[in-house]
Enzyme design. Structure first.
Site, PDB file in Angstrom:
ATOM      1  N   ARG A  52       1.346  11.790 -10.039  1.00 17.65           N
ATOM      2  CA  ARG A  52       1.602  10.346  -9.940  1.00 17.65           C
ATOM      3  C   ARG A  52       0.332   9.548 -10.253  1.00 17.65           C
ATOM      4  O   ARG A  52       0.389   8.522 -10.934  1.00 17.65           O
ATOM      5  CB  ARG A  52       2.134   9.994  -8.541  1.00 17.65           C
ATOM      6  CG  ARG A  52       2.577   8.543  -8.444  1.00 17.65           C
ATOM      7  CD  ARG A  52       3.327   8.256  -7.159  1.00 17.65           C
ATOM      8  NE  ARG A  52       2.440   8.306  -6.003  1.00 17.65           N
ATOM      9  CZ  ARG A  52       2.864   8.150  -4.737  1.00 17.65           C
ATOM     10  NH1 ARG A  52       4.147   7.947  -4.477  1.00 17.65           N
ATOM     11  NH2 ARG A  52       2.008   8.212  -3.737  1.00 17.65           N
ATOM     12  N   LYS A 151       0.859   2.879  -8.918  1.00 20.81           N
ATOM     13  CA  LYS A 151       0.276   2.667  -7.591  1.00 20.81           C
ATOM     14  C   LYS A 151      -1.107   2.049  -7.803  1.00 20.81           C
ATOM     15  O   LYS A 151      -2.129   2.739  -7.789  1.00 20.81           O
ATOM     16  CB  LYS A 151       0.211   3.996  -6.826  1.00 20.81           C
ATOM     17  CG  LYS A 151       0.057   3.808  -5.331  1.00 20.81           C
ATOM     18  CD  LYS A 151       0.417   5.074  -4.583  1.00 20.81           C
ATOM     19  CE  LYS A 151      -0.026   5.039  -3.133  1.00 20.81           C
ATOM     20  NZ  LYS A 151       0.587   3.992  -2.323  1.00 20.81           N
ATOM     21  N   GLU A 184      12.187  -1.760  -1.333  1.00 22.58           N
ATOM     22  CA  GLU A 184      11.439  -0.878  -0.428  1.00 22.58           C
ATOM     23  C   GLU A 184      10.690  -1.729   0.574  1.00 22.58           C
ATOM     24  O   GLU A 184      10.758  -2.952   0.522  1.00 22.58           O
ATOM     25  CB  GLU A 184      10.462  -0.018  -1.242  1.00 22.58           C
ATOM     26  CG  GLU A 184       9.437  -0.834  -2.025  1.00 22.58           C
ATOM     27  CD  GLU A 184       8.491   0.013  -2.859  1.00 22.58           C
ATOM     28  OE1 GLU A 184       8.254   1.179  -2.499  1.00 22.58           O
ATOM     29  OE2 GLU A 184       7.976  -0.516  -3.858  1.00 22.58           O
TER      30      GLU A 184
HETATM   31  N1  PMP Z   1       6.242   2.272  -1.323  1.00 22.93           N
HETATM   32  C1  PMP Z   1       5.034   1.701  -1.358  1.00 22.93           C
HETATM   33  C2  PMP Z   1       4.909   0.314  -1.860  1.00 22.93           C
HETATM   34  C3  PMP Z   1       3.902   2.427  -0.940  1.00 22.93           C
HETATM   35  O1  PMP Z   1       2.695   1.871  -0.981  1.00 22.93           O
HETATM   36  C4  PMP Z   1       4.064   3.747  -0.473  1.00 22.93           C
HETATM   37  C5  PMP Z   1       2.877   4.564  -0.058  1.00 22.93           C
HETATM   38  N2  PMP Z   1       2.218   4.053   1.049  1.00 22.93           N
HETATM   39  C6  PMP Z   1       5.362   4.287  -0.417  1.00 22.93           C
HETATM   40  C7  PMP Z   1       6.421   3.522  -0.876  1.00 22.93           C
HETATM   41  C8  PMP Z   1       5.613   5.687   0.069  1.00 22.93           C
HETATM   42  O2  PMP Z   1       5.125   6.595  -0.882  1.00 22.93           O
HETATM   43  P1  PMP Z   1       4.610   8.047  -0.465  1.00 22.93           P
HETATM   44  O3  PMP Z   1       5.735   8.729   0.206  1.00 22.93           O
HETATM   45  O4  PMP Z   1       4.235   8.677  -1.752  1.00 22.93           O
HETATM   46  O5  PMP Z   1       3.435   7.850   0.442  1.00 22.93           O
END
Ligand code: PMP
Length: 285
Positions: A52, A151, A184
């Site tokens: 990622r 990200k 989300e």
């Molecule tokens: N959505 C956002 C906006 C995030 O910043 C994160 C990570 N903190 C997640 C979802 C969850 O992703 P992950 O399971 O890869 O930590």
């Protein structure tokens, strides 16, 4: 207690871990990051996080100055140096030092930073009793403007919603996309359960494709649940039986109230409990 931070191949005590004020990571949020977890000395889904990170880098035309294998070794070395087995890891790659103009091509030497620290989870009571969230008026940045799949160090969209959460006395807020569909939360993905079917918004809803989200989808399917990645609205959430959030830091956390409405009977539901239990087994595997 001071710990060691990795910056471009060198280690610095926490107080001395500093980068240039001309780094575009600071000036423009021009950079990318990962938040990872280590359990019993092993980084959870290490390879997936690297993939990622590299995808985020490619999307913003940033060349990470090392290979995935070298990065994984640097992460493991930093954990070891700090004597950490169960930890949260923040991996940051900045555009590097440039001038005051936007042009990323004027920047040299992307900065690679690895910070390892003890885990800062939500209070245990929230895992046992569930949390309350609110819908933010801030919408998730549309993928047509800036893909939430990157990200990036630009988290102001999420921070605007986090401010709304905190002002409402909550830890998390739900962001909708520009169509009013559930996207989300500020730092977590969302799952809702209705009649034993598990729903989560698809990546096309404009979300970060969470590593924990993907692990939970995999796990739930292994356990025989029907998991559907389809768009949902707040109506679906309000009438759902259960809801939970996923993230590397949060793991799985139950949600029992949204916008003042209890989810199901307002208590942590059986599907959520089952998934939390199995997720715990999975991370120590
Ligand atoms: N959505 C956002 C906006 C995030 O910043 C994160 C990570 N903190 C997640 C979802 C969850 O992703 P992950 O399971 O890869 O930590």
């Amino acid at each position: 207690m001071s710990y060691q931070v990795y910056i471009n191949g060198e280690y610095f005590a926490k107080e001395d871990a500093k980068i240039s004020v001309f780094d575009h990571g600071l000036l423009y949020g021009d950079g990318i990051f990962e938040g990872m977890r280590a359990y019993s000395g092993k980084v959870f889904r290490h390879k997936e996080h690297m993939d990622r990170l590299w995808n985020s880098a490619r999307a913003i035309a940033l060349e990470i100055p090392m290979t995935k294998e070298e990065m994984m070794k640097a992460v493991n070395d930093t954990l070891e140096l700090n004597g950490l087995k169960d930890a949260y890891i923040r991996l940051v790659v900045t555009r590097g030092t440039g001038n005051l103009g936007l042009n990323p091509f004027n920047c040299s030497n992307p900065g690679v930073i690895i910070i390892t620290d003890k885990i800062a989870l939500y209070p245990q009571s929230l895992y046992e009793n569930g949390m309350e969230i609110v819908t933010a008026s801030t919408i998730r940045v549309p993928a047509a403007a800036l893909s939430p799949r990157i990200k990036s160090l630009n988290y102001l969209n999420n921070i605007m919603a986090k401010l709304e959460a905190k002002c409402a006395g909550c830890e998390e807020a739900l962001l909708l996309n520009s169509k009013g569909e559930i996207a989300e939360c500020t730092g977590d993905n969302i799952f809702i359960i209705k009649d034993n079917v598990i729903y989560t918004p698809p990546v096309d809803a404009g979300i970060l494709e969470g590593i924990t989200r993907n692990s939970v989808i995999e796990l739930a399917r292994e356990l025989g649940y029907d998991v559907q990645e389809i768009t949902r609205t707040r109506y679906d959430l309000y009438i759902s039986d259960e809801c939970f959030l996923t993230g590397s830091a949060a793991e799985l956390i139950p949600v029992v109230k949204v916008d003042g409405r209890p989810i199901g009977d307002g208590k942590v539901g059986p599907v959520t409990k089952t998934l939390i239990e199995h997720f715990r087994d999975m991370i120590v595997r």
